[in-house]
Design a protein around this motif. Structure first.
Motif, PDB file in Angstrom:
ATOM      1  N   PRO A  46      21.476  -6.062  -0.231  1.00 16.72           N
ATOM      2  CA  PRO A  46      20.144  -5.753  -0.724  1.00 16.72           C
ATOM      3  C   PRO A  46      19.391  -7.020  -1.152  1.00 16.72           C
ATOM      4  O   PRO A  46      19.990  -8.063  -1.398  1.00 16.72           O
ATOM      5  N   LYS A  47      18.096  -6.896  -1.260  1.00 14.21           N
ATOM      6  CA  LYS A  47      17.208  -8.008  -1.569  1.00 14.21           C
ATOM      7  C   LYS A  47      17.534  -8.603  -2.935  1.00 14.21           C
ATOM      8  O   LYS A  47      17.637  -7.875  -3.926  1.00 14.21           O
ATOM      9  N   VAL A  48      17.706  -9.919  -2.966  1.00 17.56           N
ATOM     10  CA  VAL A  48      17.986 -10.601  -4.229  1.00 17.56           C
ATOM     11  C   VAL A  48      16.913 -11.630  -4.587  1.00 17.56           C
ATOM     12  O   VAL A  48      16.911 -12.155  -5.698  1.00 17.56           O
ATOM     13  N   THR A  49      16.024 -11.931  -3.641  1.00 15.95           N
ATOM     14  CA  THR A  49      14.939 -12.875  -3.912  1.00 15.95           C
ATOM     15  C   THR A  49      13.737 -12.563  -3.024  1.00 15.95           C
ATOM     16  O   THR A  49      13.901 -12.064  -1.910  1.00 15.95           O
ATOM     17  N   ASN A  50      12.570 -12.856  -3.546  1.00 20.85           N
ATOM     18  CA  ASN A  50      11.341 -12.744  -2.769  1.00 20.85           C
ATOM     19  C   ASN A  50      10.919 -14.094  -2.205  1.00 20.85           C
ATOM     20  O   ASN A  50       9.905 -14.185  -1.524  1.00 20.85           O
ATOM     21  N   ALA A  51      11.658 -15.143  -2.523  1.00 19.38           N
ATOM     22  CA  ALA A  51      11.264 -16.507  -2.165  1.00 19.38           C
ATOM     23  C   ALA A  51      11.921 -16.964  -0.861  1.00 19.38           C
ATOM     24  O   ALA A  51      13.137 -16.966  -0.730  1.00 19.38           O
ATOM     25  N   LYS A  52      11.073 -17.368   0.077  1.00 22.34           N
ATOM     26  CA  LYS A  52      11.558 -17.991   1.306  1.00 22.34           C
ATOM     27  C   LYS A  52      11.908 -19.443   1.018  1.00 22.34           C
ATOM     28  O   LYS A  52      11.613 -19.961  -0.070  1.00 22.34           O
ATOM     29  N   ALA A  53      12.515 -20.112   1.984  1.00 19.00           N
ATOM     30  CA  ALA A  53      12.852 -21.533   1.834  1.00 19.00           C
ATOM     31  C   ALA A  53      11.596 -22.323   1.477  1.00 19.00           C
ATOM     32  O   ALA A  53      10.553 -22.164   2.106  1.00 19.00           O
ATOM     33  N   GLY A  54      11.707 -23.139   0.439  1.00 11.50           N
ATOM     34  CA  GLY A  54      10.594 -23.950  -0.037  1.00 11.50           C
ATOM     35  C   GLY A  54       9.768 -23.262  -1.095  1.00 11.50           C
ATOM     36  O   GLY A  54       8.989 -23.905  -1.794  1.00 11.50           O
TER      37      GLY A  54
END
Length: 152
Positions: free
Chosen positions: A57-65
């Motif tokens: 399941p989703k653990v972050t909304n942040a993409k690389a950078g």
């Protein structure tokens, strides 16, 4: 301070290493009972961030950078109970001082000028702390030093 924490601090941005070590030591001194604070995550590469972003399941909304971790200016913590058990319990008072151990750590981080993910409105990230005043949108544009850290 345990070895995993020392190793993870060593990978943080050079400008925050000493301060994070002070925070950890202050937290551990305040947690006079069975709990000690550990840095569970600090610096994260863009590849590591991409893997986390794609995790289910989703653990972050942040993409690389897009994560402050990618610049070595954020940490995630965990409490280690009796030297062996990881706990993310934000309410437990392991040292029986009438203040949740997690909240003691939150207060210390804030005293040093760190933002807590538990204060975020939409995606609460209870283990997350980041150095106040930095935004990934600005950091991604900065030049890097020879070690690969952004020049602040």
């Amino acid at each position: 301070m345990d070895k995993p924490t020392i190793d993870r601090i060593a990978l943080l941005h050079p400008d925050v290493r000493k301060e994070v070590a002070e925070i950890v030591n202050e937290c551990n001194a305040a947690l006079t009972g069975r709990a000690q604070m550990r840095i569970a995550q600090g610096y994260r590469t863009f590849d590591e961030q991409t893997k986390l972003f794609n995790q289910k399941p989703k653990v972050t909304n942040a993409k690389a950078g897009q994560s402050i971790h990618n610049y070595g200016l954020a940490v995630d913590i965990v409490l280690i109970i009796d030297g062996k058990t990881a706990s993310w319990d934000t309410a437990k008072d392991w040292d029986n001082d009438k203040v949740a151990d997690w909240k003691e750590c939150v207060s210390i981080f804030k005293k040093y000028g760190w933002d807590w993910g538990g204060d975020w409105k939409s995606f609460k990230d209870m283990p997350h702390f980041e150095k106040k005043g930095y935004k990934w949108q600005n950091l991604i544009k900065l030049k890097k030093d020879k070690q690969g850290y952004v020049i602040l």
